[in-house]
Design a protein around this motif. Structure first.
Motif, mmCIF file in Angstrom:
data_model
loop_
_atom_site.group_PDB
_atom_site.id
_atom_site.type_symbol
_atom_site.label_atom_id
_atom_site.label_comp_id
_atom_site.label_asym_id
_atom_site.label_seq_id
_atom_site.Cartn_x
_atom_site.Cartn_y
_atom_site.Cartn_z
ATOM 1 N N GLY A 65 -14.517 63.666 31.514
ATOM 2 C CA GLY A 65 -15.188 64.948 31.391
ATOM 3 C C GLY A 65 -16.228 65.148 32.475
ATOM 4 O O GLY A 65 -16.288 64.404 33.460
ATOM 5 N N ARG A 66 -17.078 66.173 32.275
ATOM 6 C CA ARG A 66 -18.117 66.448 33.265
ATOM 7 C C ARG A 66 -19.294 67.166 32.613
ATOM 8 O O ARG A 66 -19.158 67.765 31.528
ATOM 9 C CB ARG A 66 -17.567 67.285 34.417
ATOM 10 N N ILE A 67 -20.430 67.086 33.269
ATOM 11 C CA ILE A 67 -21.649 67.771 32.833
ATOM 12 C C ILE A 67 -22.072 68.700 33.959
ATOM 13 O O ILE A 67 -22.190 68.267 35.117
ATOM 14 C CB ILE A 67 -22.778 66.764 32.507
ATOM 15 N N LEU A 68 -22.313 69.964 33.621
ATOM 16 C CA LEU A 68 -22.670 70.965 34.618
ATOM 17 C C LEU A 68 -24.079 71.489 34.348
ATOM 18 O O LEU A 68 -24.452 71.731 33.186
ATOM 19 C CB LEU A 68 -21.689 72.138 34.590
ATOM 20 N N ILE A 69 -24.835 71.674 35.397
ATOM 21 C CA ILE A 69 -26.125 72.365 35.321
ATOM 22 C C ILE A 69 -26.048 73.544 36.277
ATOM 23 O O ILE A 69 -25.854 73.349 37.490
ATOM 24 C CB ILE A 69 -27.298 71.437 35.683
ATOM 25 N N ASP A 70 -26.154 74.722 35.735
ATOM 26 C CA ASP A 70 -25.977 75.944 36.529
ATOM 27 C C ASP A 70 -24.682 75.885 37.345
ATOM 28 O O ASP A 70 -24.648 76.237 38.531
ATOM 29 C CB ASP A 70 -27.178 76.183 37.453
ATOM 30 N N GLY A 71 -23.621 75.398 36.707
ATOM 31 C CA GLY A 71 -22.311 75.346 37.340
ATOM 32 C C GLY A 71 -22.101 74.212 38.315
ATOM 33 O O GLY A 71 -21.021 74.091 38.895
ATOM 34 N N GLN A 72 -23.102 73.339 38.514
ATOM 35 C CA GLN A 72 -22.985 72.231 39.456
ATOM 36 C C GLN A 72 -22.738 70.925 38.691
ATOM 37 O O GLN A 72 -23.511 70.576 37.800
ATOM 38 C CB GLN A 72 -24.267 72.090 40.295
ATOM 39 N N ASP A 73 -21.670 70.238 39.043
ATOM 40 C CA ASP A 73 -21.346 68.956 38.420
ATOM 41 C C ASP A 73 -22.407 67.938 38.827
ATOM 42 O O ASP A 73 -22.613 67.677 40.019
ATOM 43 C CB ASP A 73 -19.962 68.495 38.883
ATOM 44 N N ILE A 74 -23.091 67.365 37.840
ATOM 45 C CA ILE A 74 -24.189 66.450 38.180
ATOM 46 C C ILE A 74 -23.689 65.189 38.874
ATOM 47 O O ILE A 74 -24.457 64.491 39.541
ATOM 48 C CB ILE A 74 -25.030 66.077 36.946
ATOM 49 N N ALA A 75 -22.394 64.875 38.749
ATOM 50 C CA ALA A 75 -21.847 63.703 39.434
ATOM 51 C C ALA A 75 -21.775 63.923 40.937
ATOM 52 O O ALA A 75 -21.645 62.958 41.698
ATOM 53 C CB ALA A 75 -20.460 63.370 38.896
ATOM 54 N N GLY A 76 -21.869 65.175 41.379
ATOM 55 C CA GLY A 76 -21.734 65.468 42.799
ATOM 56 C C GLY A 76 -23.036 65.773 43.501
ATOM 57 O O GLY A 76 -23.039 66.080 44.697
ATOM 58 N N VAL A 77 -24.165 65.702 42.786
ATOM 59 C CA VAL A 77 -25.463 65.978 43.410
ATOM 60 C C VAL A 77 -26.276 64.688 43.500
ATOM 61 O O VAL A 77 -25.974 63.687 42.844
ATOM 62 C CB VAL A 77 -26.249 67.051 42.620
ATOM 63 N N ALA A 78 -27.305 64.703 44.313
ATOM 64 C CA ALA A 78 -28.162 63.532 44.468
ATOM 65 C C ALA A 78 -28.906 63.248 43.159
ATOM 66 O O ALA A 78 -29.464 64.164 42.545
ATOM 67 C CB ALA A 78 -29.150 63.753 45.614
ATOM 68 N N GLN A 79 -28.898 61.981 42.739
ATOM 69 C CA GLN A 79 -29.536 61.615 41.470
ATOM 70 C C GLN A 79 -31.011 61.990 41.435
ATOM 71 O O GLN A 79 -31.519 62.484 40.420
ATOM 72 C CB GLN A 79 -29.419 60.102 41.247
ATOM 73 N N GLU A 80 -31.700 61.727 42.544
ATOM 74 C CA GLU A 80 -33.131 62.010 42.581
ATOM 75 C C GLU A 80 -33.391 63.493 42.338
ATOM 76 O O GLU A 80 -34.315 63.864 41.617
ATOM 77 C CB GLU A 80 -33.720 61.582 43.935
ATOM 78 N N SER A 81 -32.570 64.360 42.963
ATOM 79 C CA SER A 81 -32.776 65.801 42.799
ATOM 80 C C SER A 81 -32.473 66.231 41.368
ATOM 81 O O SER A 81 -33.101 67.151 40.838
ATOM 82 C CB SER A 81 -31.890 66.576 43.780
ATOM 83 N N LEU A 82 -31.512 65.577 40.711
ATOM 84 C CA LEU A 82 -31.197 65.879 39.309
ATOM 85 C C LEU A 82 -32.403 65.598 38.432
ATOM 86 O O LEU A 82 -32.823 66.431 37.616
ATOM 87 C CB LEU A 82 -29.990 65.051 38.867
ATOM 88 N N ARG A 83 -32.984 64.405 38.595
ATOM 89 C CA ARG A 83 -34.094 64.007 37.716
ATOM 90 C C ARG A 83 -35.384 64.732 38.053
ATOM 91 O O ARG A 83 -36.275 64.824 37.211
ATOM 92 C CB ARG A 83 -34.260 62.482 37.786
ATOM 93 N N GLU A 84 -35.475 65.249 39.277
ATOM 94 C CA GLU A 84 -36.638 66.069 39.620
ATOM 95 C C GLU A 84 -36.655 67.379 38.829
ATOM 96 O O GLU A 84 -37.718 67.961 38.606
ATOM 97 C CB GLU A 84 -36.634 66.386 41.120
#
Length: 586
Positions: free
Chosen positions: A393-412
């Protein structure tokens, strides 16, 4: 192992290249002095004393220059390179890079090992890698130059002098080939036992409150003593092998000295060898004897250090389980919509925990996650923070898959107040600024005021005399009460002001009066944010926009508090257990 060494050494290769050259010159100077010694003896025999300085003055002056100027100069240069350049910087460079690598490991990495053992391995690996590299460079030239030079000088005097030395070299190499791998193997085992001992000791200190509360000092003493005894046994096995190597090499050295000196004297009696050659041969084999003992310990030390590096690699060189994709973009959050789409996660067990869960959290919506222990509430939050990677599966934040973004920016973009609030052993100010490193003093104080932490921070003091915001809180914040730690944590998240907010039992450590006092601040904090709140005390989340009830990793109910109570399902039963049916919510 080779790749691990090269990764660090290639960063400082110019310094090691200079060290190799300087080591070569130092070894050549040492051999040259023994050659000069033999020449002096021969000159003294063949030259009348009144003509000695006249004939050999220039050569003697050259020897003095080598002994008084060149030898001290290059030895000093060698020591400067080792002690001023390599020793202070290389070990710390390795520790720094290992620390950076380990910090980015997944949460599971730290949950599966002692913090003390991880720290021990990071500290020892830097020293061990540096020392083994420097020792290898030093030993290389001394072995090659002394062995080759001695063979050449002996052959020039009489080829028969080469025989004892050649046999000794063969025996010496064979002894090292047999002993050294075994020393390395036992050193690795001893190093692992040392790391285990450190882990047990630090574990006891970290959990000292539990140790005191359960009156288990004697049990903890025995727990550490077992590790100490194991370490001692492993060290004895290691040093026993080193002792055997030492005895073997010492016997061989005695044979070399007696054989070479005896052969040189016999050749002199036959008139085929000069007295100077005897002095050269005897002096050089004694020097080789001393050097061989040094080389033995150096090589033993090299492989002992390699064993420690190999032990450290078991922790440090593990692949990261949660990594960013190459050139992963930063997460951009404008609305704060969160979607869980058919997610699966089992902690690698193959089944259980969460399977096929779908959940949509609208922008600005405030939901409460409810369910019995082990239902998957905290796991869901950990997956949103990408502390673990999904298995499906996948998790999206504002349509962006969190697996494809930088971890630091996610947690910020996510603020979180946890149930077990852990503070860094630093000042109150430093802990607060973790939320927003560039915050002004006014912003800092405003967040503290909103979290109702301004009532106790001015009164704080530590053993070093620091007060207020400068007072240190102790390891994991142990100098503060649970409620004080929680209010510091809330102030930190207030300061961060992230668009997505997670509250995991955010008021669990607060008494009812303090909780009521900061409830208004929490509601202000939640304004305009997407909120996911976990609470076992259901009254704290009953006013959320929507409640999501989890059981065994699945959503079994969803709706408002009133709807779920009226439905008479799992939520209603949980509510009934907590309130006894006497507490209602308007």
């Amino acid at each position: 192992m080779t790749a691990f060494y090269l990764h660090y050494l290639r960063q400082v290769w110019p310094t090691f290249a200079v060290l190799l050259v300087v080591g070569l010159i130092v070894a050549l100077i040492e051999v040259a002095l023994f050659s000069f010694l033999g020449q002096i003896v021969d000159w003294a025999q063949s030259t009348p004393s009144e003509q000695f300085f006249e004939r050999h003055g220039h050569a003697l002056l050259g020897m003095a220059l080598v002994a008084l100027v060149l030898r001290p100069l290059f030895n000093a240069l060698h020591d400067l390179l080792v002690h001023q350049s390599i020793n202070p910087s290389l070990a710390n460079l390795i520790r720094w890079q290992n620390h950076r690598y380990v910090l980015k490991q997944s949460l599971g990495f730290f949950q599966n090992d002692f913090a003390g053992r991880i720290a021990q391995r990071i500290m020892q690996t830097g020293n061990a890698l540096r020392d083994s590299a420097v020792q290898a460079v030093d030993a290389l030239w001394h072995v090659l130059i002394y062995a080759i030079s001695a063979l050449v000088l002996f052959a020039e005097a009489d080829w028969r002098l080469v025989v004892p030395l050649a046999l000794w070299i063969v025996g010496y190499v064979a002894a090292l080939a047999w002993f050294v791998p075994r020393v390395k193997q036992r050193s690795t085992v001893a190093s692992d036992a040392r790391s285990k001992l450190m882990g047990r000791i630090v574990d006891g200190y970290t959990n000292i409150t539990t140790l005191k509360l359960f009156a288990h000092t004697r049990f903890e003493e025995g727990y550490a003593r077992d590790a100490i005894e194991e370490h001692a046994d492993k060290m004895r096995l290691s040093t026993r092998m080193v002792t055997g190597m030492d005895v073997t090499i010492t016997l061989m050295n005695g044979v070399l000295i007696a054989g070479t000196t005896g052969l040189a004297l016999w050749l002199w009696t036959q008139g085929t060898l000069s007295v100077g050659a005897i002095a050269l041969a005897t002096g050089l084999v004694i020097r080789i004897n001393n050097m061989s003992g040094w080389i033995m310990w150096v090589i033993s030390g090299i492989f002992e250090n390699i064993g420690q590096v190999q032990d450290g690699m078991q922790t440090i060189a593990q692949p990261r389980l949660v990594t960013d994709r190459e050139q992963a973009p930063a997460l951009r959050v404008e609305r704060g919509e969160v979607r869980f789409e058919n997610i699966h996660f089992h902690y690698g067990k193959g089944s259980g925990v969460i399977a096929g869960l779908d959940l949509h959290v609208a922008p600005g919506e405030k939901i409460g996650l409810v369910g019995p222990s082990g239902a998957g509430k905290s796991t869901l939050v950990n997956l949103l923070l990408r502390l673990y990677d999904l298995e499906g599966g996948r998790i999206l934040i504002d349509g962006q898959d969190i697996a494809g973004v930088a971890q630091e920016s996610l947690r910020e973009q996510i603020g979180m107040v946890t149930q077990d609030t852990s503070l860094l052993h630093r000042s109150i100010r430093d802990n607060l600024l973790y939320g927003k490193p560039g915050a002004s003093d006014a912003e800092l104080r405003e967040s503290v005021r909103k979290a109702r932490a301004d009532s106790f921070i001015p009164q704080l003091a530590d053993a070093q005399g620091r007060h207020g915001f400068d007072a240190h809180v102790g390891e994991r914040g142990v100098k503060l009460s649970g409620g004080q730690r929680q209010r510091i944590a809330i102030a930190r998240v207030l300061l961060k002001d992230a668009p997505i907010l997670i509250l995991d039992e955010a008021t669990s450590a607060l008494d009812s009066e303090v909780e009521a006092a900061i409830q208004e601040s929490l509601e202000a904090l939640m304004q305009g944010k997407t909120v996911i709140a976990i609470a076992h005390r259901l009254s704290t989340i009953a006013r959320m926009d929507r409640l999501v009830v989890l059981d065994q990793g699945r959503i079994v109910e969803t709706g408002s508090h009133a709807e779920l109570v009226a439905r008479g399902g799992l939520y209603a039963r949980l509510w009934q257990h907590q309130t006894g049916g006497f507490v209602g919510v308007d």
